[in-house]
Write a protein that holds these residues in place. Structure first.
Motif, PDB file in Angstrom:
ATOM      1  N   GLN A 228      68.097  22.262  37.289  1.00  0.00           N
ATOM      2  CA  GLN A 228      66.958  23.046  37.190  1.00  0.00           C
ATOM      3  C   GLN A 228      66.828  23.706  38.759  1.00  0.00           C
ATOM      4  N   ARG A 229      67.143  23.067  39.718  1.00  0.00           N
ATOM      5  CA  ARG A 229      66.985  23.654  40.983  1.00  0.00           C
ATOM      6  C   ARG A 229      67.863  24.939  40.888  1.00  0.00           C
ATOM      7  N   ARG A 230      69.192  24.762  40.520  1.00  0.00           N
ATOM      8  CA  ARG A 230      70.289  25.770  40.207  1.00  0.00           C
ATOM      9  C   ARG A 230      69.625  27.018  39.578  1.00  0.00           C
ATOM     10  N   THR A 231      69.124  26.597  38.561  1.00  0.00           N
ATOM     11  CA  THR A 231      68.488  27.713  37.854  1.00  0.00           C
ATOM     12  C   THR A 231      67.280  28.438  38.544  1.00  0.00           C
ATOM     13  N   ARG A 232      66.374  27.748  39.116  1.00  0.00           N
ATOM     14  CA  ARG A 232      65.585  28.461  39.945  1.00  0.00           C
ATOM     15  C   ARG A 232      65.904  29.134  41.107  1.00  0.00           C
ATOM     16  N   GLN A 233      66.973  28.701  41.769  1.00  0.00           N
ATOM     17  CA  GLN A 233      67.429  29.462  42.900  1.00  0.00           C
ATOM     18  C   GLN A 233      68.220  30.840  42.195  1.00  0.00           C
ATOM     19  N   LYS A 234      68.773  30.836  41.231  1.00  0.00           N
ATOM     20  CA  LYS A 234      69.287  31.877  40.634  1.00  0.00           C
ATOM     21  C   LYS A 234      68.291  32.821  40.353  1.00  0.00           C
ATOM     22  N   ASP A 235      67.149  32.484  39.881  1.00  0.00           N
ATOM     23  CA  ASP A 235      66.150  33.488  39.507  1.00  0.00           C
ATOM     24  C   ASP A 235      65.431  33.747  40.639  1.00  0.00           C
ATOM     25  N   ARG A 236      65.266  33.156  41.908  1.00  0.00           N
ATOM     26  CA  ARG A 236      65.097  33.798  43.186  1.00  0.00           C
ATOM     27  C   ARG A 236      65.887  34.872  43.610  1.00  0.00           C
TER      28      ARG A 236
END
Length: 773
Positions: A228-236
Motif C-alpha cells: 500500500q505504501r508503494r502504491t501511495r508513493q507511486k501516486d505521489r
C-alpha cells in the motif's frame, strides 16, 4: 631495725680487698660523690690498705646512722597498731547489731510477700489467656492469607497472589514467628513462589504459541501494508515528479505517509496483547529471577525461530507461495521481537534481537540458494526477487539491517542476467539459423508500421509515399532481433524495480551481456554463413550487417540515457558496433571472391584462336555471358546494397576481369598471335568497354585502360614506339613494362592458310608427344 631507703650502696666489711662486694647505689653520682674522696685519698697514699681502711670506716658510720634512725621511730609504730585493734573490735559489734535488725525486718515482710505472690499469680493467668487469644487470632489471619494466595493463583491473578504472599511473609509471619505454624508456612513460601512462577510461565508459553501461530499472518499484514505504501508513493510521484527521487523508507516518504499510519499489531484483523509478557516479566522481577527469565525467554524464542524455518523449500511454484510463507513468518517473528525490545527494553537486548535476525536471514538465504538451481525461468526468478525486495523494504521500515539481503539480491541478479542471456542467445541463434536471407516483403501498412517501430530503420521515402506490396532491404531476421533486443533491455531493467541497491551493476552487466549476444549470437553466426556459395545470401548478410551496425549506433545513446545516476558521466560504446563494421568488410571480400570466382569461370571458358585464319565478326560468347552476368547481379542481387558498396564491387569485378582477360594472351601455351587473334580480343574488349559505358560511371572505365592500351600496342603498326619512353608514357602509360615486350614477341604479322595452320598444329602435337615428323 628499719633501714633507710637512702642507705649507702656499698657496704664494706672486714674482708680482704678482693672480697669487697659493690652494690649499685641509687644513683651513680651519689656513689661516686661518696667514693671519690676515698679514691682520691687512696691515690695519694701509697698502698690499697689505706683505701680499705677508709671504706671500712665509711661503712661503720653508715650502719650506726641506720640503727639510730630505726630506734627513733619504733614507739610510733607500736601505738598505731594498738589503735587499729580497738577499731576492729567496734566494727564487730556494729555488724552484730545490723544482723539483728535484718532479722527483724525480714520477719515483718514475709506476710506481705505471700500476699504479693498471690496477686502476681492471678495476673499471670489472665495475661496468658489474653496472649493465647491474640496468638489464635494471628494464626487464623496467617492461615486466611495463605489460603487467599492459593485462591488468587487459581483465579490466575498471579501478581495479586504474589503481593499477598509477600505481605504474608514480610508482615504477618513476623508476628507469629514463635509459633510452629509460622515455620510451616515459611517453609511453603518457596514452593508457592514456584507455583506462581510456573503458572505465569504457562500463560506466557500459551501466549508465545499463539504469537508463533500468528507470525505468518503478521508478516502478511506487514507485506500488504508495504504494498500500500508503494502504491501511495507511486501516486505521489505521478503528481510530483520530484518525489521519484525518493525511495520507500526514505525520510520524505515516511513524512508523506504519516497520515496513513497503520499498526500491524493492532488493527481490525489482528491484535497482539503483550500483557502476559509484561506480567511474567514483572513477577520474575519481583521474585528476583529477572536474569533467569531473560535467559529462559531467549532460549524459547531461539527454539521458536528454529521451528519457524523449514529444512528446505521449493521455488518452482509460479506464485512463490513457499517463499512467501517463509519470509512472512520471518517478518512476523522479527516484528514481535522489535516491538518487544521497544516495550520492554530490560527483557531483550538489541544484540540478542540482531543476532536472531541475522541468523534467520542467513538461514533464509541458504534455503533460497539451495533451491535456486531449480529455477530456469527468468520471469520466475524476477518474481522471487520481487518477493525478497518486498521483504527487505518491510523489514527496513522496522530498522533491521538488510545489507546481507541486498548482497543476496546481487547474486540473484547475476543468475537472472545469465538466464536472460542464455534464453535470448537461443532466440537469436534460432532467428539467424531459420532466416531465408531474402529482402523482407511487406503487404500492409500496419505491418510496415510495426516493423519500422521496432527496428532501428530510417525509410528512404515518407510513409505516405509507400506503395504496397513493398520490399525492405533487410531480411526478416533483423526486425525479429530488434524486438528481442528491446525485450532484453526492458527485462534487464525490470530487475531494478521496487528495490535494488546496485544500479551500476545492472548498467555494466547489461552492456557486457548485450555486447556478447550481438557479437557471438548474431554477428558470429552471420559471419559463419558467409561460407555459402550463394551470392544473394552473402549480399543479404552484408545488408543485415549494415543495419545491425546502425542499430548498435542507435543503441549506444539509448543505453547511456537509461543508465542510473551512479553511472552517469561515462558514455556507452558497444564492441559489437566495431564487430559488425569489421565483418562488413569480410562480407564484401566474400562477395568479391564469389564474383571474381564467377568471372574466372566465365573467362576460363574463353576459346581464342590466336592464329585464326579469318576475322571474327561477333564478340566471344564468354564475353557476352560475362557482361550479362555483371548486369544481372547489379540489377538484382546487388540492388539492395548501398551505392558505394555496389560501385566498389563493380570496380573490383571489372579490374579483376581486365586482369584475367589480359592474362589470356600472356599464357605460356600461347606461342604466337596473329592479327586476327588480336582483332578477336580487341572486339571483346570493345564490347566490354561499351558495357561499362552504359553504367554511367566514368571511374569504372579506368579499370580497362591497361587492357585497351595493351590491345592498341598489339595492333600498332609501329611497335618500336613502346620502347621510346616519352611516346610510351603518352600512348601506353598503363601497359606493363615487362608484359608489353613479351606480347610483342608473340605477334606475327602474317595470317596462315588453313593447311599451314593444320601443319603447325601437327608439329605442335608432335613436339608435345615426342613424335618425329
Amino acid at each position: 631495725m628499719q633501714c633507710n631507703k637512702y642507705a649507702p650502696a656499698i657496704i664494706v666489711g672486714k674482708l680482704p680487698l678482693k672480697h669487697i662486694q659493690i652494690v649499685q647505689a641509687p644513683s651513680d653520682s651519689e656513689y661516686f660523690n661518696q667514693l671519690l674522696p676515698a679514691i682520691q685519698g687512696a691515690s695519694k697514699e701509697r698502698q690499697g690498705q689505706q683505701l680499705l681502711s677508709s671504706l671500712s670506716r665509711y661503712s661503720a658510720d653508715r650502719e650506726a646512722e641506720i640503727e639510730r634512725i630505726c630506734n627513733s621511730n619504733h614507739q610510733g609504730f607500736v601505738a598505731s597498731v594498738n589503735q587499729l585493734l580497738h577499731v576492729r573490735d567496734g566494727a564487730v559489734d556494729l555488724a552484730s547489731d545490723i544482723l539483728s535488725l535484718n532479722q527483724s525486718i525480714q520477719a515483718s515482710t514475709e506476710k506481705l510477700a505471700e500476699q504479693k505472690k498471690a496477686l502476681v499469680e492471678s495476673r499471670a493467668v489472665r495475661q496468658n489467656i489474653d496472649e493465647a487469644t491474640q496468638a489464635l487470632q494471628d494464626c487464623l489471619e496467617v492461615l486466611r492469607l495463605a489460603n487467599q494466595v492459593h485462591d488468587l493463583l487459581s483465579r490466575k491473578s498471579h501478581y495479586s497472589a504474589l503481593r499477598a504472599l509477600d505481605e504474608l511473609q514480610n508482615v504477618h509471619l513476623k508476628e507469629v514467628t514463635h509459633y510452629k505454624i509460622a515455620d510451616l508456612i515459611q517453609k511453603s513460601v518457596p514452593a508457592t513462589k514456584k507455583l506462581i512462577a510456573d503458572a505465569v510461565m504457562a500463560d506466557l508459553n500459551t501466549w508465545l504459541f499463539r504469537i508463533r501461530e500468528t507470525s505468518q499472518f503478521l508478516g502478511e499484514m506487514a507485506f500488504y501494508h508495504t504494498e500500500q505504501r508503494r502504491t501511495r508513493q507511486k501516486d505521489r510521484a505521478e503528481t510530483s515528479p520530484y518525489l521519484t527521487n525518493f525511495k520507500l523508507n526514505s525520510a520524505i516518504e515516511l513524512v508523506s505517509d504519516e497520515a496513513d499510519e497503520f499498526d500491524v499489531l493492532d488493527n481490525d484483523d489482528v491484535q497482539v496483547d503483550f500483557t502476559p509478557l509484561f506480567e511474567c516479566l514483572h513477577i520474575h522481577n519481583a521474585l528476583g529471577q529477572t536474569e533467569k527469565f531473560r535467559a529462559q525467554y531467549a532460549a524459547t524464542r531461539r527454539q521458536q525461530k528454529e521451528l519457524l524455518l523449514p529444512a528446505s523449500i521449493t521455488l518452482n511454484d509460479d506464485e512463490g507461495t513457499t517463499l512467501n510463507e517463509l519470509l512472512e513468518g520471518i517478518s512476523g517473528f522479527a516484528i514481535v521481537e522489535r516491538v518487544t525490545i521497544r516495550k520492554a527494553p530490560d527483557l531483550r537486548s538489541p544484540a540478542d534481537v540482531d543476532e536472531l535476525w541475522d541468523s534467520m536471514c542467513q538461514q533464509a538465504i541458504a534455503l533460497v540458494s539451495k533451491a535456486l538451481h531449480e529455477v530456469t525461468n527468468a520471469e520466475l526468478l524476477l518474481k522471487i526477487k520481487g518477493i525478497i525486495a518486498l521483504f527487505i523494504e518491510t523489514m527496513d521500515s522496522w530498522d533491521y539491517p538488510v545489507s546481507s539481503l541486498d548482497g543476496f539480491l546481487l547474486r540473484l541478479f547475476e543468475k537472472y542476467a545469465e538466464l536472460l542471456k542464455r534464453r535470448f542467445s537461443d532466440d537469436f541463434q534460432e532467428i539467424v539459423s531459420t532466416d531465408d536471407y531474402m529482402p523482407m516483403p511487406i503487404n500492409k501498412l500496419d505491418e510496415y508500421d510495426k516493423v519500422v517501430n521496432v527496428s532501428w530503420y530510417t525509410p528512404d521515402k515518407p510513409r505516405n509515399e509507400i506503395r504496397f506490396p513493398c520490399v525492405l532491404p533487410f531480411s526478416q531476421m533483423y526486425p525479429l532481433c530488434c524486438i528481442d533486443i528491446r525485450n532484453f533491455l526492458n527485462q534487464f531493467y525490470f530487475f531494478s524495480n521496487d528495490h535494488f541497491q546496485h544500479p551500476k551493476v545492472i548498467d555494466e552487466t547489461l552492456k557486457a551481456s548485450l555486447d556478447e549476444l550481438l557479437s557471438n549470437s548474431v554477428c558470429r553466426l552471420l559471419v559463419e554463413r558467409l561460407n555459402s556459395q550463394y551470392l544473394g545470401q552473402i549480399v543479404q548478410i552484408l545488408i543485415n550487417l549494415e543495419h545491425f551496425e546502425v542499430a548498435c549506433q542507435e543503441l549506444e545513446p539509448l543505453l547511456a540515457a537509461a543508465r542510473s545516476t551512479a553511472s552517469v558521466g561515462a558514455g556507452v560504446s558497444l564492441n559489437a558496433t566495431d564487430a559488425f563494421r569489421s565483418n562488413k568488410k569480410t562480407a564484401e571480400k566474400r562477395i568479391f571472391e564469389l564474383v571474381n570466382s564467377k568471372i574466372d569461370d566465365l573467362i576460363g571458358t574463353a576459346e581464342y584462336d590466336w592464329m585464326a585464319p579469318t576475322l571474327e565478326r561477333e564478340p566471344s560468347s564468354y564475353m557476352q555471358t560475362l557482361t550479362r552476368y555483371l548486369s544481372n547481379i547489379m540489377n538484382s542481387v546487388l540492388l539492395g546494397l548501398p551505392t558505394e558498396i555496389k560501385e566498389l564491387i563493380y570496380f573490383d569485378a571489372l579490374s579483376h576481369a581486365a586482369t584475367m582477360i589480359l592474362s589470356l594472351p600472356l599464357a605460356s601455351d600461347v606461342k604466337q598471335i596473329n592479327p586476327n587473334g588480336v582483332a578477336a580480343l580487341a572486339k571483346d574488349v570493345q564490347y566490354l568497354t561499351e558495357f561499362v559505358d552504359t553504367l554511367g560511371n566514368p571511374i569504372l572505365r579506368e579499370n580497362l585502360d591497361e587492357l585497351q592500351q595493351t590491345i592498341a600496342l598489339m595492333q600498332s603498326d609501329n611497335a618500336d614506339e613502346f620502347y621510346d619512353i616519352s611516346t610510351r608514357n603518352k600512348k601506353y602509360g598503363r601497359v606493363d613494362a615487362l608484359q608489353g615486350p613479351h606480347l610483342l614477341e608473340k605477334l606475327t604479322h602474317s595470317v596462315q592458310t588453313p593447311a599451314s595452320v593444320r601443319s603447325d598444329k601437327f608439329q605442335t602435337l608432335s613436339s608435345r608427344f615426342g613424335m618425329k615428323s
